[in-house]
Design an enzyme around this catalytic site. Structure first.
Site, PDB file in Angstrom:
ATOM      1  N   HIS A 117      -5.673  -3.870   0.727  1.00  0.00           N
ATOM      2  CA  HIS A 117      -5.422  -5.308   0.603  1.00  0.00           C
ATOM      3  C   HIS A 117      -6.478  -6.044   1.436  1.00  0.00           C
ATOM      4  O   HIS A 117      -6.377  -6.099   2.668  1.00  0.00           O
ATOM      5  CB  HIS A 117      -4.048  -5.664   1.172  1.00  0.00           C
ATOM      6  CG  HIS A 117      -2.879  -5.313   0.325  1.00  0.00           C
ATOM      7  ND1 HIS A 117      -2.509  -4.029   0.047  1.00  0.00           N
ATOM      8  CD2 HIS A 117      -1.962  -6.108  -0.305  1.00  0.00           C
ATOM      9  CE1 HIS A 117      -1.411  -4.043  -0.704  1.00  0.00           C
ATOM     10  NE2 HIS A 117      -1.062  -5.284  -0.938  1.00  0.00           N
ATOM     11  N   HIS A 144       4.681  -2.869  -5.005  1.00  0.00           N
ATOM     12  CA  HIS A 144       5.268  -2.295  -3.792  1.00  0.00           C
ATOM     13  C   HIS A 144       6.706  -1.863  -4.053  1.00  0.00           C
ATOM     14  O   HIS A 144       7.503  -2.654  -4.547  1.00  0.00           O
ATOM     15  CB  HIS A 144       5.271  -3.320  -2.658  1.00  0.00           C
ATOM     16  CG  HIS A 144       3.900  -3.708  -2.187  1.00  0.00           C
ATOM     17  ND1 HIS A 144       3.316  -3.183  -1.059  1.00  0.00           N
ATOM     18  CD2 HIS A 144       2.986  -4.563  -2.720  1.00  0.00           C
ATOM     19  CE1 HIS A 144       2.108  -3.714  -0.909  1.00  0.00           C
ATOM     20  NE2 HIS A 144       1.879  -4.551  -1.902  1.00  0.00           N
ATOM     21  N   HIS A 159      -0.542  -2.326  -9.035  1.00  0.00           N
ATOM     22  CA  HIS A 159      -0.233  -2.841  -7.698  1.00  0.00           C
ATOM     23  C   HIS A 159       1.206  -3.351  -7.635  1.00  0.00           C
ATOM     24  O   HIS A 159       1.497  -4.504  -7.938  1.00  0.00           O
ATOM     25  CB  HIS A 159      -1.222  -3.968  -7.351  1.00  0.00           C
ATOM     26  CG  HIS A 159      -1.152  -4.409  -5.919  1.00  0.00           C
ATOM     27  ND1 HIS A 159      -2.260  -4.472  -5.091  1.00  0.00           N
ATOM     28  CD2 HIS A 159      -0.118  -4.819  -5.154  1.00  0.00           C
ATOM     29  CE1 HIS A 159      -1.906  -4.904  -3.902  1.00  0.00           C
ATOM     30  NE2 HIS A 159      -0.593  -5.140  -3.907  1.00  0.00           N
ATOM     31  N   GLU A 174      -7.101 -11.265   0.382  1.00  0.00           N
ATOM     32  CA  GLU A 174      -5.863 -11.946  -0.026  1.00  0.00           C
ATOM     33  C   GLU A 174      -5.723 -13.252   0.758  1.00  0.00           C
ATOM     34  O   GLU A 174      -5.452 -14.299   0.187  1.00  0.00           O
ATOM     35  CB  GLU A 174      -4.650 -11.034   0.220  1.00  0.00           C
ATOM     36  CG  GLU A 174      -3.318 -11.662  -0.212  1.00  0.00           C
ATOM     37  CD  GLU A 174      -2.117 -10.745   0.054  1.00  0.00           C
ATOM     38  OE1 GLU A 174      -2.252  -9.792   0.838  1.00  0.00           O
ATOM     39  OE2 GLU A 174      -1.044 -11.005  -0.535  1.00  0.00           O
ATOM     40  N   GLY A 219      -0.383  -5.448   4.778  1.00  0.00           N
ATOM     41  CA  GLY A 219       0.121  -6.218   5.914  1.00  0.00           C
ATOM     42  C   GLY A 219      -0.777  -7.391   6.254  1.00  0.00           C
ATOM     43  O   GLY A 219      -1.654  -7.779   5.481  1.00  0.00           O
ATOM     44  N   ASP A 258       2.742  -7.128  -7.798  1.00  0.00           N
ATOM     45  CA  ASP A 258       2.825  -7.053  -6.335  1.00  0.00           C
ATOM     46  C   ASP A 258       4.257  -6.739  -5.870  1.00  0.00           C
ATOM     47  O   ASP A 258       4.533  -5.604  -5.531  1.00  0.00           O
ATOM     48  CB  ASP A 258       2.315  -8.344  -5.679  1.00  0.00           C
ATOM     49  CG  ASP A 258       1.754  -8.113  -4.285  1.00  0.00           C
ATOM     50  OD1 ASP A 258       1.578  -6.951  -3.906  1.00  0.00           O
ATOM     51  OD2 ASP A 258       1.468  -9.110  -3.587  1.00  0.00           O
ATOM     52  N   ASP A 259       5.115  -7.747  -5.830  1.00  0.00           N
ATOM     53  CA  ASP A 259       6.469  -7.583  -5.287  1.00  0.00           C
ATOM     54  C   ASP A 259       7.480  -8.212  -6.236  1.00  0.00           C
ATOM     55  O   ASP A 259       8.042  -9.280  -5.953  1.00  0.00           O
ATOM     56  CB  ASP A 259       6.556  -8.270  -3.916  1.00  0.00           C
ATOM     57  CG  ASP A 259       5.576  -7.670  -2.922  1.00  0.00           C
ATOM     58  OD1 ASP A 259       5.709  -6.465  -2.629  1.00  0.00           O
ATOM     59  OD2 ASP A 259       4.679  -8.387  -2.457  1.00  0.00           O
TER      60      ASP A 259
HETATM   61  N1  HPA Z   1      -0.071  -8.262   1.151  1.00  0.00           N
HETATM   62  C1  HPA Z   1       0.022  -7.505   2.238  1.00  0.00           C
HETATM   63  N2  HPA Z   1       1.044  -6.695   2.477  1.00  0.00           N
HETATM   64  C2  HPA Z   1       2.019  -6.637   1.567  1.00  0.00           C
HETATM   65  C3  HPA Z   1       1.987  -7.400   0.408  1.00  0.00           C
HETATM   66  C4  HPA Z   1       0.880  -8.249   0.193  1.00  0.00           C
HETATM   67  O1  HPA Z   1       0.768  -8.953  -0.834  1.00  0.00           O
HETATM   68  N3  HPA Z   1       3.118  -7.136  -0.286  1.00  0.00           N
HETATM   69  C5  HPA Z   1       3.806  -6.219   0.433  1.00  0.00           C
HETATM   70  N4  HPA Z   1       3.145  -5.912   1.555  1.00  0.00           N
HETATM   71 ZN    ZN Z   2       0.408  -5.989  -2.320  1.00  0.00          ZN
END
Ligand code: HPA
Ligand code: ZN
Length: 345
Positions: free
Chosen positions: A204, A20, A18, A207, A177, A285-286
């Site tokens: 997703h 992005h 996971h 979360e 999103g 994630d990011d």
């Molecule tokens: N959640 C939802 N959208 C996203 C995320 C996330 O953690 N990271 C990048 N887009």
């Molecule tokens: Zn994500």
């Protein structure tokens, strides 16, 4: 057997399910790309830009966290820019010994600032990945197309068409999103063409939304994996459903702390879920946006969440099994890089 902290976490081969693409930009790259495109930035150097472009302390909501992607997103204005960020994302994976990785991106989000054509962007992502691999990066990369809920159902439909068109270059499909207010049933019909496509389905959910959302994503959409699935830990019946269906959670501890999903990384439920028989994985994630990498997530799993080396083995086996990459690729990578896992599953 007592589990001494023996693994060198950065040097050990890892799996990322996971991550992005749009959350993987280096600060230096945001500066270069913005300058090339004439896009103004709130800072000239990486040090000046960091406080504005990175998320390093918790915000009030997922929505606030997502808003912070604007600076990175806004720098992506050309196919060359897309190619560069894809190449660098793979270079960064290689540098920290991630050997099997899934990179996900939203064509709508990626193409919006530069008015780029989605198919052209797909070609640029693939070219960037190939450039990195041809230059010696030893990472097996699978690409996942994302539909972002914030863009509405028409965009969802277009993203499904995009994924079907580029089926051969993708391994999966994701929904991301804003979560609250966008229950999974909303997307049942839109996603139906994907069901026989051979693409893996993840979304997703759980979360920031209630446990009903992960439940519905499993029962209504038939997802194989859930992005985050944090709130699965709040409802025993949903947790039992996740176990019974063998759904895999793509958990991202630091991201969950930064977006307000957990009050501290130490309180993250991933260890409890693992002990309860849930198939969990650890992910970044990011990494660009959050100033981390997967090695950092392993480090906090060890120090804050009290993962043993055996737990790291378990989540890595799970990640290989759950990856949407073709089985022959997973077999090759496992034999080549994951001897440290031993024979167990
Ligand atoms: N959640 C939802 N959208 C996203 C995320 C996330 O953690 N990271 C990048 N887009
Ligand atoms: Zn994500």
């Amino acid at each position: 057997m007592p589990d001494s902290a023996s693994l060198d976490l950065r040097a050990t081969s890892k799996v990322e399910l996971h991550r992005h693409l749009e959350g993987s930009l280096r600060l230096r790259t945001i500066i270069d790309l913005s300058r090339e495109a004439g896009v103004p930035l709130p800072g000239r150097t990486a040090a000046e830009l960091a406080p504005r472009a990175l998320l390093v302390s918790p915000v009030d909501s997922l929505e606030d966290a997502l808003a912070g992607f604007a600076i990175a997103q806004s720098s992506i204005r050309s196919y060359d820019a897309v190619r560069r960020i894809a190449r660098e994302a793979v270079e960064d994976l290689d540098r920290e010994n991630v050997r099997l990785a899934e990179l996900r991106f939203s064509p709508h989000f990626l193409c919006e600032p530069g008015g780029l054509d989605w198919d052209g962007a797909m070609d640029a992502v693939v070219a960037g990945v190939h450039e990195a691999v041809d230059a010696g990066c030893d990472v097996a990369v699978g690409l996942i197309a994302i539909f972002s809920r914030d863009y509405g159902l028409e965009s969802a439909r277009a993203t499904v068409d995009f994924a079907l068109r580029h089926h051969d270059q993708l391994v999966g499909f994701d929904i991301a999103g804003t979560e609250v207010g966008f229950p999974p049933r909303t997307y049942r019909q839109v996603l139906s063409p994907l069901l026989d496509s051979g693409l893996g389905l993840t979304a997703h959910y759980g979360e920031s939304g209630p446990p009903d959302y992960p439940r519905e994503a499993i029962e209504t959409l038939g997802v194989a994996r859930l992005g985050h699935g944090l709130t699965v830990a709040q409802d025993d019946a949903v947790r039992d459903l996740v176990v019974a269906r063998g759904v895999v959670l793509e958990m991202c501890p630091t991201s969950n702390w930064l977006t307000g999903g957990v009050a501290s990384v130490a309180e993250h439920p991933v260890r409890r879920l693992l002990r309860d028989g849930v198939k969990v994985t650890i992910n970044s994630d990011d990494p660009g946006y959050m100033g981390i990498d997967l090695s950092h997530e392993w480090e906090v799993a060890r120090t804050e969440i009290r993962f043993t080396d055996e737990d790291l083995r378990t989540v890595t086996r799970t990640a290989i099994d759950a990856s949407f990459l073709p089985q022959h690729v997973k077999d090759r990578v496992r034999a080549r890089h994951f001897v440290w896992l031993g024979e167990g599953r």
